[in-house]
Design an enzyme around this catalytic site. Sequence first.
Site: not given
Length: 368
Positions: A142, A192, A225, A249, A253
């Site tokens: 970001y 990852k 993942d 993020d 959530d």
Amino acid sequence: MANPSILILAGDGIGPEVMAEVKKIIGWYDAKRGITFDVSEDLVGGCAYDKHGTPLHDDTMAKAQDVDCVLLGAVGGPKYDSLDFSVKPERGLLRLRKEMDLYSNLRPAQCFDALADFSSLKKEVVAGLDIVIVRELTSGVYFGEPRGIFTEGNERVGINTQRYTESEIARVARSAFELARRRNNKVCSMEKANVMESGILWRQVVQEIHDKEYPDVELSHMYADAGAMQLCRWPKQFDVIVTDNLFGDLLSDAAAMLTGSLGMLPSASLGAPMANGRPKALYEPVHGSAPDIAGQGKANPIACILSFAMALRYSFDLGEEATRLEQAVEKVLADGVRTADLMGPEGGVPVSTSAMGDAIIAALDASL
Ligand code: NAD
């Protein structure tokens, strides 16, 4: 010695309504436990824009740097939607996070037994769930450069850059290990590393910090993942999850929704230790300003109250008092007291924001 200090920034919409219940609880600690906080209040978000033409005045920023912690309600609302990006209410919050350098975002996902039916997962999968996701908040994709939309040949290309320095990874890893030591001593780091170099470095640095400084904490690594799948399959296998800004993020959530209503979710954003050894800190509910119910006495104050419980634990070393407050919330829910957002299909009569606060105070009284 000076009393511990708190700056309250209630903000917009339901922010002041839910914060009013926290103020009652702060008053209860003063009257019943002899724990007195020096509380100051100021504006952030739309209400600050209305008064000063900016969502966070420099004086407010200076006060935030000076207190033991900031408690924030929520910012934003339709009235401010057409404002220029630079003065939107959310910019006030982003400025606080950036200038206080709050790099470690703690998002607990805790399922109170009384609300286990609210989850989209089976009751046995979520009942008693108590995990925390630690998300790196001030770096990663970001923020990385280069970023932008460029032209290459005859087409546009959108670019964002995932960039992490060793020290950025190390400090959030330490924050997760410290947290695990206060809990069940287990950290799972997610990245990852199979497809991203920044993920390879992330895994190496987390492992090094563990081996050198926190060998007593159980550490595992998981691809993000696979982590998402495991969160849905059997979330109780985790204690503390540490991950980068982007994956955090998404994962926080998803984990939050395991537990039901947005009105129940607290958060903490922590930075480097101050002179007193405690981290710079901002505590806030995960929800926004809920303009659809603002001013109606319908908001659930529990997310904001549980954010204050996190402040008791992480900014003031009052872990037992934090547990007392969390247990008071649990008791009230077990007794069937519900704001409108917590009403199940069986119906019933919801209580107001203020009545929920009063019920929690009655449960605190009963705990003495
Ligand atoms: P929201 O979280 O404000 O509301 C989403 C839904 O959840 C609404 O139906 C609302 O009524 C309900 N809800 C939220 N908190 C609740 C509570 N405590 N009790 C009962 N119900 C609750 O999200 P939104 O509607 O997408 O955004 C509204 C405004 O809030 C926007 O201006 C947005 O930018 C802002 N926002 C601010 C923050 C923040 O301050 N940290 C976070 C998210 C959104």
